[in-house]
Design a protein around this motif. Structure first.
Motif, PDB file in Angstrom:
ATOM      1  N   THR A 212       0.830  -1.207   0.000  1.00  0.00           N
ATOM      2  CA  THR A 212       0.000   0.000   0.000  1.00  0.00           C
ATOM      3  C   THR A 212       0.859   1.250   0.000  1.00  0.00           C
ATOM      4  O   THR A 212       0.644   2.172  -0.796  1.00  0.00           O
ATOM      5  CB  THR A 212      -0.937  -0.002   1.221  1.00  0.00           C
ATOM      6  OG1 THR A 212      -1.746  -1.173   1.182  1.00  0.00           O
ATOM      7  CG2 THR A 212      -1.821   1.232   1.237  1.00  0.00           C
ATOM      8  N   VAL A 213       1.865   1.284   0.868  1.00  0.00           N
ATOM      9  CA  VAL A 213       2.737   2.448   0.944  1.00  0.00           C
ATOM     10  C   VAL A 213       3.513   2.625  -0.359  1.00  0.00           C
ATOM     11  O   VAL A 213       3.642   3.742  -0.871  1.00  0.00           O
ATOM     12  CB  VAL A 213       3.680   2.352   2.161  1.00  0.00           C
ATOM     13  CG1 VAL A 213       4.751   3.436   2.122  1.00  0.00           C
ATOM     14  CG2 VAL A 213       2.883   2.428   3.461  1.00  0.00           C
ATOM     15  N   ARG A 214       3.994   1.528  -0.940  1.00  0.00           N
ATOM     16  CA  ARG A 214       4.710   1.611  -2.214  1.00  0.00           C
ATOM     17  C   ARG A 214       3.826   2.254  -3.290  1.00  0.00           C
ATOM     18  O   ARG A 214       4.267   3.118  -4.042  1.00  0.00           O
ATOM     19  CB  ARG A 214       5.170   0.229  -2.682  1.00  0.00           C
ATOM     20  CG  ARG A 214       5.970   0.266  -3.982  1.00  0.00           C
ATOM     21  CD  ARG A 214       6.336  -1.124  -4.492  1.00  0.00           C
ATOM     22  NE  ARG A 214       6.794  -2.030  -3.472  1.00  0.00           N
ATOM     23  CZ  ARG A 214       8.040  -2.098  -3.004  1.00  0.00           C
ATOM     24  NH1 ARG A 214       8.956  -1.283  -3.477  1.00  0.00           N
ATOM     25  NH2 ARG A 214       8.365  -2.974  -2.082  1.00  0.00           N
TER      26      ARG A 214
ATOM     27  N   ALA B  72       9.065   4.440   9.378  1.00  0.00           N
ATOM     28  CA  ALA B  72       9.386   3.033   9.144  1.00  0.00           C
ATOM     29  C   ALA B  72      10.442   2.526  10.113  1.00  0.00           C
ATOM     30  O   ALA B  72      11.182   3.304  10.719  1.00  0.00           O
ATOM     31  CB  ALA B  72       9.888   2.852   7.720  1.00  0.00           C
ATOM     32  N   ASN B  73      10.501   1.194  10.220  1.00  0.00           N
ATOM     33  CA  ASN B  73      11.602   0.593  10.967  1.00  0.00           C
ATOM     34  C   ASN B  73      12.808   0.490  10.044  1.00  0.00           C
ATOM     35  O   ASN B  73      12.721   0.791   8.849  1.00  0.00           O
ATOM     36  CB  ASN B  73      11.209  -0.759  11.560  1.00  0.00           C
ATOM     37  CG  ASN B  73      10.914  -1.821  10.516  1.00  0.00           C
ATOM     38  OD1 ASN B  73      11.333  -1.744   9.378  1.00  0.00           O
ATOM     39  ND2 ASN B  73      10.170  -2.833  10.923  1.00  0.00           N
ATOM     40  N   ASN B  74      13.932   0.088  10.566  1.00  0.00           N
ATOM     41  CA  ASN B  74      15.160   0.065   9.764  1.00  0.00           C
ATOM     42  C   ASN B  74      15.243  -1.120   8.809  1.00  0.00           C
ATOM     43  O   ASN B  74      16.247  -1.294   8.151  1.00  0.00           O
ATOM     44  CB  ASN B  74      16.392   0.125  10.661  1.00  0.00           C
ATOM     45  CG  ASN B  74      16.460  -1.039  11.622  1.00  0.00           C
ATOM     46  OD1 ASN B  74      15.623  -1.925  11.594  1.00  0.00           O
ATOM     47  ND2 ASN B  74      17.447  -1.020  12.488  1.00  0.00           N
TER      48      ASN B  74
ATOM     49  N   ILE C 175      12.166   3.297   2.011  1.00  0.00           N
ATOM     50  CA  ILE C 175      12.727   4.548   2.528  1.00  0.00           C
ATOM     51  C   ILE C 175      13.511   5.247   1.419  1.00  0.00           C
ATOM     52  O   ILE C 175      13.352   6.452   1.198  1.00  0.00           O
ATOM     53  CB  ILE C 175      13.610   4.281   3.762  1.00  0.00           C
ATOM     54  CG1 ILE C 175      12.740   3.814   4.926  1.00  0.00           C
ATOM     55  CG2 ILE C 175      14.410   5.515   4.141  1.00  0.00           C
ATOM     56  CD1 ILE C 175      13.511   3.230   6.084  1.00  0.00           C
ATOM     57  N   ASN C 176      14.324   4.499   0.709  1.00  0.00           N
ATOM     58  CA  ASN C 176      15.100   5.082  -0.398  1.00  0.00           C
ATOM     59  C   ASN C 176      14.197   5.586  -1.515  1.00  0.00           C
ATOM     60  O   ASN C 176      14.452   6.637  -2.106  1.00  0.00           O
ATOM     61  CB  ASN C 176      16.109   4.069  -0.932  1.00  0.00           C
ATOM     62  CG  ASN C 176      17.215   3.789   0.053  1.00  0.00           C
ATOM     63  OD1 ASN C 176      17.535   4.627   0.896  1.00  0.00           O
ATOM     64  ND2 ASN C 176      17.808   2.614  -0.035  1.00  0.00           N
ATOM     65  N   LEU C 177      13.136   4.849  -1.821  1.00  0.00           N
ATOM     66  CA  LEU C 177      12.182   5.288  -2.834  1.00  0.00           C
ATOM     67  C   LEU C 177      11.534   6.600  -2.416  1.00  0.00           C
ATOM     68  O   LEU C 177      11.421   7.528  -3.224  1.00  0.00           O
ATOM     69  CB  LEU C 177      11.124   4.207  -3.070  1.00  0.00           C
ATOM     70  CG  LEU C 177      10.021   4.532  -4.062  1.00  0.00           C
ATOM     71  CD1 LEU C 177      10.585   4.791  -5.452  1.00  0.00           C
ATOM     72  CD2 LEU C 177       8.997   3.401  -4.091  1.00  0.00           C
ATOM     73  N   ALA C 178      11.119   6.685  -1.167  1.00  0.00           N
ATOM     74  CA  ALA C 178      10.496   7.910  -0.667  1.00  0.00           C
ATOM     75  C   ALA C 178      11.463   9.082  -0.751  1.00  0.00           C
ATOM     76  O   ALA C 178      11.098  10.172  -1.202  1.00  0.00           O
ATOM     77  CB  ALA C 178      10.026   7.707   0.774  1.00  0.00           C
ATOM     78  N   LYS C 179      12.703   8.866  -0.342  1.00  0.00           N
ATOM     79  CA  LYS C 179      13.700   9.937  -0.394  1.00  0.00           C
ATOM     80  C   LYS C 179      13.927  10.405  -1.826  1.00  0.00           C
ATOM     81  O   LYS C 179      14.088  11.593  -2.077  1.00  0.00           O
ATOM     82  CB  LYS C 179      15.008   9.475   0.235  1.00  0.00           C
ATOM     83  CG  LYS C 179      14.947   9.399   1.739  1.00  0.00           C
ATOM     84  CD  LYS C 179      16.282   8.954   2.313  1.00  0.00           C
ATOM     85  CE  LYS C 179      16.231   8.911   3.825  1.00  0.00           C
ATOM     86  NZ  LYS C 179      17.524   8.463   4.397  1.00  0.00           N
ATOM     87  N   SER C 180      13.918   9.469  -2.779  1.00  0.00           N
ATOM     88  CA  SER C 180      14.123   9.844  -4.182  1.00  0.00           C
ATOM     89  C   SER C 180      12.968  10.687  -4.718  1.00  0.00           C
ATOM     90  O   SER C 180      13.132  11.419  -5.690  1.00  0.00           O
ATOM     91  CB  SER C 180      14.317   8.594  -5.050  1.00  0.00           C
ATOM     92  OG  SER C 180      13.088   7.929  -5.267  1.00  0.00           O
TER      93      SER C 180
ATOM     94  N   GLY D 235       6.117  -2.875   9.216  1.00  0.00           N
ATOM     95  CA  GLY D 235       7.293  -2.044   9.432  1.00  0.00           C
ATOM     96  C   GLY D 235       7.290  -0.709   8.729  1.00  0.00           C
ATOM     97  O   GLY D 235       8.284   0.006   8.753  1.00  0.00           O
ATOM     98  N   ILE D 236       6.157  -0.338   8.096  1.00  0.00           N
ATOM     99  CA  ILE D 236       6.124   0.943   7.385  1.00  0.00           C
ATOM    100  C   ILE D 236       4.731   1.571   7.409  1.00  0.00           C
ATOM    101  O   ILE D 236       3.728   0.886   7.248  1.00  0.00           O
ATOM    102  CB  ILE D 236       6.635   0.801   5.938  1.00  0.00           C
ATOM    103  CG1 ILE D 236       6.856   2.160   5.326  1.00  0.00           C
ATOM    104  CG2 ILE D 236       5.740  -0.092   5.118  1.00  0.00           C
ATOM    105  CD1 ILE D 236       7.870   2.183   4.218  1.00  0.00           C
ATOM    106  N   VAL D 237       4.725   2.890   7.642  1.00  0.00           N
ATOM    107  CA  VAL D 237       3.491   3.670   7.693  1.00  0.00           C
ATOM    108  C   VAL D 237       3.728   4.950   6.905  1.00  0.00           C
ATOM    109  O   VAL D 237       4.808   5.536   6.966  1.00  0.00           O
ATOM    110  CB  VAL D 237       3.118   4.015   9.158  1.00  0.00           C
ATOM    111  CG1 VAL D 237       1.925   4.943   9.224  1.00  0.00           C
ATOM    112  CG2 VAL D 237       2.846   2.748   9.966  1.00  0.00           C
ATOM    113  N   ALA D 238       2.723   5.375   6.163  1.00  0.00           N
ATOM    114  CA  ALA D 238       2.799   6.646   5.441  1.00  0.00           C
ATOM    115  C   ALA D 238       1.758   7.597   6.012  1.00  0.00           C
ATOM    116  O   ALA D 238       0.586   7.243   6.143  1.00  0.00           O
ATOM    117  CB  ALA D 238       2.553   6.450   3.955  1.00  0.00           C
TER     118      ALA D 238
END
Length: 71
Positions: free
Chosen positions: A9-11, A25-27, A33-38, A61-64
């Motif tokens: 979903t987040v992707r 997100a968790n580590n 995380i890299n996709l979001a930063k890009s 492990g991930i929430v938007a």
């Protein structure tokens, strides 16, 4: 602010520019995380206990954090 969660979903929200304000997100979610930063989306690394308090569901492990406000 509302949240969406789960890897797929987040992707989709990130890829389709769906008003994502922040990724929390968790580590273990480095690819998203890299996709979001890009895409210029801010990110925050937290532990699973923090994510558990944010949402009541399987966050994987991930929430938007998203913006649903429209002009």
């Amino acid at each position: 602010m509302p949240y969406v969660y789960g890897k797929n979903t987040v992707r989709e929200y990130i890829l389709n520019n769906k008003n994502v304000l922040k990724i929390i997100a968790n580590n273990k979610s480095n690819d998203l995380i890299n996709l979001a930063k890009s895409k210029g989306i801010s990110t925050q690394i937290v532990d699973n206990a923090y994510l558990d308090k944010l949402v009541s569901g399987r966050h994987q492990g991930i929430v938007a954090q998203i913006n649903t406000f429209k002009l």
